[in-house]
Scaffold this motif. Structure first.
Motif, PDB file in Angstrom:
ATOM      1  N   LEU A  97      23.727  21.503  12.226  1.00  0.00           N
ATOM      2  CA  LEU A  97      22.569  20.949  11.529  1.00  0.00           C
ATOM      3  C   LEU A  97      21.655  20.190  12.484  1.00  0.00           C
ATOM      4  O   LEU A  97      20.429  20.187  12.327  1.00  0.00           O
ATOM      5  CB  LEU A  97      23.041  20.014  10.413  1.00  0.00           C
ATOM      6  N   LEU A  98      22.252  19.560  13.507  1.00  0.00           N
ATOM      7  CA  LEU A  98      21.480  18.691  14.400  1.00  0.00           C
ATOM      8  C   LEU A  98      21.372  19.228  15.824  1.00  0.00           C
ATOM      9  O   LEU A  98      20.792  18.564  16.683  1.00  0.00           O
ATOM     10  CB  LEU A  98      22.113  17.299  14.439  1.00  0.00           C
ATOM     11  N   ARG A  99      21.895  20.416  16.080  1.00  0.00           N
ATOM     12  CA  ARG A  99      21.861  20.950  17.444  1.00  0.00           C
ATOM     13  C   ARG A  99      20.421  21.102  17.918  1.00  0.00           C
ATOM     14  O   ARG A  99      19.564  21.617  17.207  1.00  0.00           O
ATOM     15  CB  ARG A  99      22.578  22.290  17.509  1.00  0.00           C
ATOM     16  N   ALA A 100      20.150  20.633  19.151  1.00  0.00           N
ATOM     17  CA  ALA A 100      18.789  20.670  19.689  1.00  0.00           C
ATOM     18  C   ALA A 100      18.848  20.685  21.205  1.00  0.00           C
ATOM     19  O   ALA A 100      19.881  20.378  21.812  1.00  0.00           O
ATOM     20  CB  ALA A 100      17.990  19.464  19.200  1.00  0.00           C
ATOM     21  N   ASP A 101      17.720  21.034  21.819  1.00  0.00           N
ATOM     22  CA  ASP A 101      17.620  21.048  23.276  1.00  0.00           C
ATOM     23  C   ASP A 101      17.261  19.668  23.825  1.00  0.00           C
ATOM     24  O   ASP A 101      17.608  19.330  24.958  1.00  0.00           O
ATOM     25  CB  ASP A 101      16.567  22.070  23.712  1.00  0.00           C
ATOM     26  N   ALA A 102      16.537  18.901  23.042  1.00  0.00           N
ATOM     27  CA  ALA A 102      16.173  17.530  23.422  1.00  0.00           C
ATOM     28  C   ALA A 102      16.225  16.666  22.177  1.00  0.00           C
ATOM     29  O   ALA A 102      15.982  17.146  21.058  1.00  0.00           O
ATOM     30  CB  ALA A 102      14.790  17.477  24.059  1.00  0.00           C
ATOM     31  N   ILE A 103      16.541  15.399  22.369  1.00  0.00           N
ATOM     32  CA  ILE A 103      16.694  14.466  21.255  1.00  0.00           C
ATOM     33  C   ILE A 103      15.896  13.205  21.571  1.00  0.00           C
ATOM     34  O   ILE A 103      16.088  12.596  22.628  1.00  0.00           O
ATOM     35  CB  ILE A 103      18.173  14.104  21.035  1.00  0.00           C
ATOM     36  N   ILE A 104      14.994  12.832  20.665  1.00  0.00           N
ATOM     37  CA  ILE A 104      14.249  11.582  20.806  1.00  0.00           C
ATOM     38  C   ILE A 104      14.851  10.552  19.862  1.00  0.00           C
ATOM     39  O   ILE A 104      14.903  10.759  18.647  1.00  0.00           O
ATOM     40  CB  ILE A 104      12.751  11.768  20.485  1.00  0.00           C
ATOM     41  N   VAL A 105      15.305   9.449  20.413  1.00  0.00           N
ATOM     42  CA  VAL A 105      15.844   8.342  19.637  1.00  0.00           C
ATOM     43  C   VAL A 105      14.803   7.223  19.651  1.00  0.00           C
ATOM     44  O   VAL A 105      14.620   6.541  20.664  1.00  0.00           O
ATOM     45  CB  VAL A 105      17.189   7.859  20.216  1.00  0.00           C
ATOM     46  N   ALA A 106      14.122   7.058  18.531  1.00  0.00           N
ATOM     47  CA  ALA A 106      13.030   6.079  18.454  1.00  0.00           C
ATOM     48  C   ALA A 106      13.555   4.764  17.907  1.00  0.00           C
ATOM     49  O   ALA A 106      13.140   4.295  16.840  1.00  0.00           O
ATOM     50  CB  ALA A 106      11.897   6.622  17.581  1.00  0.00           C
ATOM     51  N   ASP A 107      14.473   4.144  18.623  1.00  0.00           N
ATOM     52  CA  ASP A 107      15.052   2.875  18.188  1.00  0.00           C
ATOM     53  C   ASP A 107      15.215   1.931  19.368  1.00  0.00           C
ATOM     54  O   ASP A 107      16.133   1.115  19.411  1.00  0.00           O
ATOM     55  CB  ASP A 107      16.402   3.128  17.507  1.00  0.00           C
ATOM     56  N   THR A 108      14.330   2.063  20.354  1.00  0.00           N
ATOM     57  CA  THR A 108      14.291   1.144  21.490  1.00  0.00           C
ATOM     58  C   THR A 108      12.820   0.834  21.752  1.00  0.00           C
ATOM     59  O   THR A 108      11.972   1.017  20.884  1.00  0.00           O
ATOM     60  CB  THR A 108      14.943   1.766  22.736  1.00  0.00           C
ATOM     61  N   GLY A 109      12.501   0.378  22.955  1.00  0.00           N
ATOM     62  CA  GLY A 109      11.117   0.091  23.269  1.00  0.00           C
ATOM     63  C   GLY A 109      10.954  -0.389  24.694  1.00  0.00           C
ATOM     64  O   GLY A 109      11.860  -0.249  25.522  1.00  0.00           O
ATOM     65  N   ASN A 110       9.814  -0.949  24.955  1.00  0.00           N
ATOM     66  CA  ASN A 110       9.454  -1.380  26.299  1.00  0.00           C
ATOM     67  C   ASN A 110       9.803  -2.859  26.517  1.00  0.00           C
ATOM     68  O   ASN A 110       9.835  -3.642  25.558  1.00  0.00           O
ATOM     69  CB  ASN A 110       7.958  -1.179  26.528  1.00  0.00           C
ATOM     70  N   PRO A 111      10.035  -3.257  27.768  1.00  0.00           N
ATOM     71  CA  PRO A 111      10.280  -4.681  28.024  1.00  0.00           C
ATOM     72  C   PRO A 111       9.114  -5.557  27.563  1.00  0.00           C
ATOM     73  O   PRO A 111       9.336  -6.666  27.068  1.00  0.00           O
ATOM     74  CB  PRO A 111      10.453  -4.735  29.546  1.00  0.00           C
ATOM     75  N   HIS A 112       7.900  -5.052  27.737  1.00  0.00           N
ATOM     76  CA  HIS A 112       6.703  -5.785  27.321  1.00  0.00           C
ATOM     77  C   HIS A 112       5.716  -4.796  26.731  1.00  0.00           C
ATOM     78  O   HIS A 112       5.799  -3.587  26.980  1.00  0.00           O
ATOM     79  CB  HIS A 112       6.051  -6.504  28.510  1.00  0.00           C
ATOM     80  N   VAL A 113       4.781  -5.284  25.964  1.00  0.00           N
ATOM     81  CA  VAL A 113       3.716  -4.439  25.440  1.00  0.00           C
ATOM     82  C   VAL A 113       2.951  -3.811  26.602  1.00  0.00           C
ATOM     83  O   VAL A 113       2.653  -4.478  27.600  1.00  0.00           O
ATOM     84  CB  VAL A 113       2.762  -5.270  24.548  1.00  0.00           C
ATOM     85  N   ASP A 114       2.681  -2.517  26.497  1.00  0.00           N
ATOM     86  CA  ASP A 114       1.944  -1.757  27.514  1.00  0.00           C
ATOM     87  C   ASP A 114       2.683  -1.693  28.851  1.00  0.00           C
ATOM     88  O   ASP A 114       2.083  -1.655  29.912  1.00  0.00           O
ATOM     89  CB  ASP A 114       0.533  -2.331  27.711  1.00  0.00           C
ATOM     90  N   ASP A 115       4.008  -1.696  28.792  1.00  0.00           N
ATOM     91  CA  ASP A 115       4.859  -1.608  29.983  1.00  0.00           C
ATOM     92  C   ASP A 115       5.832  -0.455  29.747  1.00  0.00           C
ATOM     93  O   ASP A 115       6.964  -0.665  29.310  1.00  0.00           O
ATOM     94  CB  ASP A 115       5.605  -2.929  30.186  1.00  0.00           C
ATOM     95  N   PRO A 116       5.419   0.797  30.008  1.00  0.00           N
ATOM     96  CA  PRO A 116       6.198   1.967  29.573  1.00  0.00           C
ATOM     97  C   PRO A 116       7.567   2.041  30.216  1.00  0.00           C
ATOM     98  O   PRO A 116       7.723   1.810  31.413  1.00  0.00           O
ATOM     99  CB  PRO A 116       5.315   3.149  29.989  1.00  0.00           C
ATOM    100  N   ALA A 117       8.562   2.372  29.405  1.00  0.00           N
ATOM    101  CA  ALA A 117       9.942   2.436  29.893  1.00  0.00           C
ATOM    102  C   ALA A 117      10.733   3.415  29.043  1.00  0.00           C
ATOM    103  O   ALA A 117      10.439   3.618  27.862  1.00  0.00           O
ATOM    104  CB  ALA A 117      10.586   1.054  29.850  1.00  0.00           C
ATOM    105  N   VAL A 118      11.728   4.000  29.673  1.00  0.00           N
ATOM    106  CA  VAL A 118      12.694   4.852  28.979  1.00  0.00           C
ATOM    107  C   VAL A 118      14.060   4.190  29.126  1.00  0.00           C
ATOM    108  O   VAL A 118      14.461   3.814  30.236  1.00  0.00           O
ATOM    109  CB  VAL A 118      12.718   6.273  29.564  1.00  0.00           C
ATOM    110  N   THR A 119      14.745   4.018  28.018  1.00  0.00           N
ATOM    111  CA  THR A 119      16.059   3.380  28.052  1.00  0.00           C
ATOM    112  C   THR A 119      17.103   4.410  28.464  1.00  0.00           C
ATOM    113  O   THR A 119      17.298   5.417  27.781  1.00  0.00           O
ATOM    114  CB  THR A 119      16.406   2.796  26.675  1.00  0.00           C
ATOM    115  N   THR A 120      17.765   4.164  29.575  1.00  0.00           N
ATOM    116  CA  THR A 120      18.760   5.108  30.091  1.00  0.00           C
ATOM    117  C   THR A 120      20.181   4.568  30.000  1.00  0.00           C
ATOM    118  O   THR A 120      21.126   5.261  30.350  1.00  0.00           O
ATOM    119  CB  THR A 120      18.455   5.452  31.561  1.00  0.00           C
ATOM    120  N   SER A 121      20.339   3.333  29.527  1.00  0.00           N
ATOM    121  CA  SER A 121      21.663   2.720  29.457  1.00  0.00           C
ATOM    122  C   SER A 121      21.768   1.883  28.194  1.00  0.00           C
ATOM    123  O   SER A 121      20.917   1.038  27.926  1.00  0.00           O
ATOM    124  CB  SER A 121      21.898   1.842  30.695  1.00  0.00           C
TER     125      SER A 121
END
Length: 448
Positions: free
Chosen positions: A170-194
């Motif tokens: 049901l959930l198998r995919a090639d890429a998964i976006i988890v929209a439950d994190t964010g950036n250290p500061h506003v307008d400071d783009p980051a990807v959470t890897t840990s």
């Protein structure tokens, strides 16, 4: 669609996205025991309606054993295109003390370009980011789309883990976006890897058959509350480092916040020291942390002159990404048993555990996300860790080892998630929606 067309569509759709977010935030969807269930189901229904409005042809609620329903949606992939799974959750933390809120927790309020209210950031901004990004394509998606929005992440997200393990296709995919994190500061783009993992339990200490007059019996009768305080205090040394054997300090290879940034963001009072050793990145993202999150004892206003027969505490253990949370909890439980004074009776219950996550920063999906975030923010993202836990992520990583898991979102470290006066910056929400829409377009084109 060209990047300019996508950016224009995001800007045009933002007012509707903000109104949709306000409608969601106004629903007190607290999925904790003791809170009414009706608003949680109302939030599920609203989420289902929003996903339908995004042009997804198949949308439905799916029962989850022992939990609230997940909302699931999908659209088939164009020939040769990959499939992307989008995740968020519609439940929220309890509001807590209403006197600590500057505006009512469930009356969404715009102030100076930000929307205040419980869940405005965590994680109804994630729900709206997915919906608004999908609306850009008006039903003609450049990739296959699957969406899973769960309803009890804040209290017992591990229940969805079992569902995923039973329904992998049901959930198998090639890429998964988890929209439950964010950036250290506003307008400071980051990807959470840990992500750190998490374990929790309740410890109970009993010493007497009933409470006793503290004047008549105090000084000889063993006080359960005093015993529990001694046990909890023993978990850390004078520097704030953990004393439990088998829980060493870890190392995070990337850069973390400065002490000044952290003190300001955490609201540490002047003259109060930070605790623990090592860099802040080590302490926050790669090491164990033990926190007492609740106590069952008489309140100050309700205190009487009595020796307490029983006391309870809720203890949370944050665990490095590669460590086993169950083993960590066992180590803490064993330690508390060892340091319990006076032969008191100690019991443990209500165990919870969720594994951490460590991401690979390469691959076509991450390249597409880097390009999308650079367009949305004006500069490429950096890798960061987070001390929080998202129980589903480690399960997704185990079930779909070939999938790229990308964690980013509209939250930021000043959003006051899980605290009074939670807010989402609306310009940050727009940039996040744009980044997601651009990613879907770029990832589909690159893979094709």
């Amino acid at each position: 669609m060209t990047p300019d067309e996508i950016e224009g569509a995001v800007a045009a759709g933002l007012p509707q996205a903000v109104e949709d977010l306000k409608r969601l935030v106004a629903i007190p969807s607290v999925a904790f025991p003791g809170h009414p269930e009706e608003p949680v189901h109302a939030a599920a229904a609203a989420t289902e309606e929003l996903l339908r409005s995004a042009g997804l042809p198949h949308v439905r609620q799916i029962p989850v054993d022992g939990s609230f329903p997940a909302v699931y949606a999908e659209a088939p992939a164009p020939p040769g295109a990959p499939t992307v799974l989008l995740y968020a959750h519609y439940d929220v933390q309890p509001a807590g003390d209403p006197l600590l809120w500057r505006t009512p927790a469930f009356e969404p309020t715009e102030i100076d370009g930000a929307l205040y209210g419980r869940g405005a950031a965590d994680d109804k901004s994630g729900v709206i980011s997915h919906v608004a990004a999908l609306r850009v394509f008006q039903g003609r998606f450049p990739v296959g789309v699957k969406v899973i929005i769960e309803g009890q992440e804040e209290y017992a997200g591990e229940r969805l883990e079992a569902f995923v393990e039973r329904n992998p296709e049901l959930l198998r995919a090639d890429a998964i976006i988890v929209a439950d994190t964010g950036n250290p500061h506003v307008d400071d783009p980051a990807v959470t890897t840990s992500l750190r993992g998490m374990g929790a339990f309740t410890v109970e200490v009993r010493t007497l058959s009933e409470s006793l007059h503290s004047g008549t019996f105090g000084g000889a009768a063993p006080d359960a509350l005093a015993a529990l305080i001694r046990m909890l205090a023993a978990l850390h040394d004078d520097n704030g480092d953990i004393r439990v054997p088998g829980l060493p300090r870890g190392v995070f290879l990337g850069a973390g916040p400065s002490e000044e940034e952290f003190r300001k963001g955490a609201g540490v009072l002047d003259g109060v020291s930070l605790v623990g050793s090592g860099s802040l990145a080590d302490r926050l993202w790669a090491s164990y942390a033990i926190t007492v999150t609740g106590l069952d004892v008489p309140t100050v206003s309700g205190a009487i002159n009595a020796v307490q027969p029983v006391a309870r505490a809720r203890v949370t253990v944050r665990v490095p990404p590669a460590a086993d949370p169950r083993t960590a909890v066992e180590s803490v439980v064993d330690f508390l048993n060892q340091v319990a004074p006076w032969g008191v009776k100690v019991g443990f219950s209500d165990y919870v555990a969720g594994s951490g996550f460590l991401a690979d920063s390469g691959g076509a999906a991450r390249t597409a996300l880097n390009e999308a975030m650079e367009r949305a923010y004006g500069r490429p993202p950096r890798d960061v860790g987070t001390g929080g836990s998202i129980p589903l992520v480690s399960t997704l990583a185990k079930q779909f080892p070939a999938a790229s898991i990308l964690l980013f979102g509209a939250e930021d470290d000043d959003a006051s998630i899980h605290a009074p006066n939670e807010r989402v910056d609306l310009a940050e929400l727009r940039r996040n929606i744009l980044a997601e829409a651009l990613f879907l377009q770029r990832y589909g084109a690159a893979t094709a």
